[in-house]
Design a protein around this motif. Structure first.
Motif, PDB file in Angstrom:
ATOM      1  N   THR A 267       0.887  -1.203  -0.057  1.00 36.14           N
ATOM      2  CA  THR A 267       0.020   0.210   0.215  1.00 36.14           C
ATOM      3  C   THR A 267       1.063   1.326   0.251  1.00 36.14           C
ATOM      4  O   THR A 267       0.383   2.172  -0.897  1.00 36.14           O
ATOM      5  N   GLU A 268       1.742   1.086   0.681  1.00 38.28           N
ATOM      6  CA  GLU A 268       2.557   2.442   1.018  1.00 38.28           C
ATOM      7  C   GLU A 268       3.828   2.977  -0.433  1.00 38.28           C
ATOM      8  O   GLU A 268       3.993   4.412  -0.652  1.00 38.28           O
ATOM      9  N   GLN A 269       3.245   1.831  -1.248  1.00 41.76           N
ATOM     10  CA  GLN A 269       4.077   2.185  -2.580  1.00 41.76           C
ATOM     11  C   GLN A 269       3.180   2.399  -3.802  1.00 41.76           C
ATOM     12  O   GLN A 269       3.958   2.947  -4.483  1.00 41.76           O
TER      13      GLN A 269
ATOM     14  N   SER B 224       3.587   6.408  -5.345  1.00 40.65           N
ATOM     15  CA  SER B 224       4.779   6.141  -5.963  1.00 40.65           C
ATOM     16  C   SER B 224       5.279   5.804  -7.267  1.00 40.65           C
ATOM     17  O   SER B 224       6.340   5.606  -8.172  1.00 40.65           O
ATOM     18  N   SER B 225       4.393   4.483  -7.369  1.00 35.92           N
ATOM     19  CA  SER B 225       4.643   3.576  -8.677  1.00 35.92           C
ATOM     20  C   SER B 225       3.987   4.589  -9.959  1.00 35.92           C
ATOM     21  O   SER B 225       3.170   4.967  -9.867  1.00 35.92           O
ATOM     22  N   PRO B 226       5.079   4.294 -11.146  1.00 37.24           N
ATOM     23  CA  PRO B 226       4.810   4.952 -11.854  1.00 37.24           C
ATOM     24  C   PRO B 226       3.294   4.236 -12.722  1.00 37.24           C
ATOM     25  O   PRO B 226       2.705   4.949 -13.405  1.00 37.24           O
ATOM     26  N   ALA B 227       3.353   3.486 -12.549  1.00 42.44           N
ATOM     27  CA  ALA B 227       1.722   3.272 -13.596  1.00 42.44           C
ATOM     28  C   ALA B 227       0.649   3.503 -12.828  1.00 42.44           C
ATOM     29  O   ALA B 227      -0.060   4.084 -12.926  1.00 42.44           O
TER      30      ALA B 227
ATOM     31  N   ALA C 152      -7.498   1.971  -5.231  1.00 39.19           N
ATOM     32  CA  ALA C 152      -8.344   3.563  -5.818  1.00 39.19           C
ATOM     33  C   ALA C 152      -8.056   4.842  -4.822  1.00 39.19           C
ATOM     34  O   ALA C 152      -8.040   5.168  -5.801  1.00 39.19           O
ATOM     35  N   THR C 153      -8.229   4.903  -3.687  1.00 40.63           N
ATOM     36  CA  THR C 153      -7.277   6.334  -2.972  1.00 40.63           C
ATOM     37  C   THR C 153      -5.879   6.394  -3.726  1.00 40.63           C
ATOM     38  O   THR C 153      -6.468   7.592  -3.957  1.00 40.63           O
ATOM     39  N   ALA C 154      -5.600   5.315  -3.624  1.00 43.60           N
ATOM     40  CA  ALA C 154      -4.221   6.591  -4.995  1.00 43.60           C
ATOM     41  C   ALA C 154      -3.939   6.618  -6.058  1.00 43.60           C
ATOM     42  O   ALA C 154      -3.710   7.961  -6.199  1.00 43.60           O
ATOM     43  N   LEU C 155      -5.159   5.877  -7.076  1.00 41.31           N
ATOM     44  CA  LEU C 155      -5.171   6.866  -7.772  1.00 41.31           C
ATOM     45  C   LEU C 155      -5.892   7.773  -7.533  1.00 41.31           C
ATOM     46  O   LEU C 155      -5.969   8.447  -8.270  1.00 41.31           O
TER      47      LEU C 155
ATOM     48  N   VAL D 183     -10.154   4.896 -17.258  1.00 42.68           N
ATOM     49  CA  VAL D 183      -9.364   3.994 -16.623  1.00 42.68           C
ATOM     50  C   VAL D 183     -10.006   3.070 -15.485  1.00 42.68           C
ATOM     51  O   VAL D 183     -10.997   3.081 -15.121  1.00 42.68           O
ATOM     52  N   VAL D 184      -9.901   0.855 -15.500  1.00 38.50           N
ATOM     53  CA  VAL D 184     -10.497   0.952 -14.117  1.00 38.50           C
ATOM     54  C   VAL D 184      -9.814   0.648 -13.511  1.00 38.50           C
ATOM     55  O   VAL D 184      -9.182   0.325 -13.649  1.00 38.50           O
ATOM     56  N   PHE D 185     -10.109   0.550 -12.337  1.00 39.23           N
ATOM     57  CA  PHE D 185      -9.882   0.474 -11.131  1.00 39.23           C
ATOM     58  C   PHE D 185     -10.556  -0.001  -9.815  1.00 39.23           C
ATOM     59  O   PHE D 185     -12.274  -0.394 -10.438  1.00 39.23           O
TER      60      PHE D 185
END
Ligand code: TXA
Ligand code: MG
Length: 357
Positions: A19-21, A24-27, A140-143, A41-43
């Motif tokens: 989760t914590e990464q 910063s994930s490029p994707a 979902a939260t990160a996106l 985008v599908v998430f």
């Protein structure tokens, strides 16, 4: 112009990313950028996979309806990364609204609020209200946080088909119509969020989910619930309720009544149809799966854990589709806890085909 993509979506496997990464994930950054550019985008969320696009852009939202083949009078839910964003945007939040947000967000509760005009008009299909929710899923939260914009997102299925609880379900329905498909594994609630209308005199559940009637009554005192009744076609309160929904390709029959008689009746029907050469499926639970014989028997969770049945329902319907089952007979469940949501979806998927024993 935001036309539908013809080339295949980029599939991104995020199942092993801590989760914590994710932030910063490029994707995730690339998918968030695509959303900001008006793409789709599908998430994953904790309920089902969503098909997201910029809720402020008329073109981006219209493209969602086209991708799904969704009737344009069925409004969408707007998703936010956090409650604070909703509080900042909506100037007239009632105290029950705040109370429910504090108690259930992030989580599988959608609130219908007065529309203050922040979104493209096709999001709300012209209604004076708008549906909002803060999902509880790390991807979902990160996106949503990275995109930094409100995202309109219906379930990521073609209109009328069962909602996707795995990325591969969404891939099958939409891979030629979106830019990214983010795989976060199986969704853990398995049925869409509870939809609660707070714009009416009495708070009213328009779509049951895993935030149950009992839980909402405990918070609010009085709550109305639109149950399994079919709404009158011209005045549906959640416009989505008037369409056939969640349906597998096979004809689905629900058998209702005394549990033991139900099982006998199911086996009798199935044997009869199999004798005619049909491919017949049975939808049951772990407790009874060994009692049946059919082309395919699918155990959908445990009867003693209503939430486990909810979690596996759509996946079970997808399994019948993949095995090209023509006819399904299903057990039914008492109307309490998450079974209310399960029965709501089953009755719709069956298109009202019920046999009482
Ligand atoms: O769990 C969920 O809610 C998933 C995930 C992706 O968040 N989303 C979802 O969206 O199920 P969708 O579009 O498949 O269902 C939205 C439901 C529909 O029945 C729609 O009619 C209802 O919410 N709805 C949306 N806006 C509304 C409004 N303003 N008034 C009444 N009903 C509304
Ligand atoms: Mg849907």
């Amino acid at each position: 112009m935001n036309r539908l993509k013809q080339q295949e979506a980029t599939y991104v496997d995020l199942r092993q990313i801590p989760t914590e990464q994710l932030l910063s994930s490029p994707a995730v950054k690339a998918a968030a950028e695509a959303l900001r550019d008006g793409e789709r985008v599908v998430f994953p969320t904790e309920t089902v996979y969503g098909l997201g696009a910029d809720a402020r852009s008329e073109d981006a939202v219209r493209a969602i309806y086209i991708a799904k083949g969704r009737p344009s009078d069925n409004p969408l839910i707007v998703h936010f990364a956090a409650q604070e964003q909703v509080e900042r945007m909506f100037r007239h939040l009632s105290s029950p609204a705040r109370q429910l947000m504090n108690r259930f967000w992030p989580g599988p509760l959608t609130l219908i609020l007065p529309n203050e005009g922040h979104f493209a008009s096709s999001v709300t299909a012209g209604l004076p209200t708008v549906a909002v929710r803060v999902p509880r899923h790390p991807v979902a939260t990160a996106l949503l946080q990275t995109a930094g914009i409100p995202i309109a997102a219906p379930s990521a299925n073609r209109s009328g088909r069962p909602s996707p609880t795995l990325a591969e379900h969404a891939w099958r329905d939409l891979s030629d119509r979106v830019s990214y498909i983010l795989d976060g594994g199986a969704t853990n609630m398995g049925l869409e969020s509870t939809v609660l209308d707070l714009s009416l005199e009495k708070p009213t559940i328009l779509r049951p989910g895993s935030i149950t009637y009992e839980m909402l009554v405990q918070q609010l005192g009085e709550v109305d619930q639109v149950m399994l009744d079919s709404p009158t076609p011209d005045t549906p309160r959640a416009p989505g309720m008037k369409y056939r929904h969640y349906a597998p390709k096979a004809d689905l029959w629900l058998i209702m009544g005394d549990e033991e008689k139900t099982r006998l009746q199911i086996q009798e029907q199935v044997s009869k149809e199999m004798a005619k050469g049909k491919r017949v499926g049975i939808l049951t639970t772990e407790e009874y799966k060994d009692q049946y014989q059919a082309t395919m028997v699918v155990a959908c969770g445990f009867r003693k854990h209503p939430q486990s049945v909810a979690q596996h329902l759509y996946q079970s319907l997808h399994q019948f589709d993949q095995a090209e089952i023509e006819l399904i007979y299903s057990e039914t469940f008492p109307l309490k806890d998450s079974f209310v949501a399960v029965m709501n979806r089953l009755v719709k998927a069956a298109g009202g085909k019920i046999i009482e024993v």
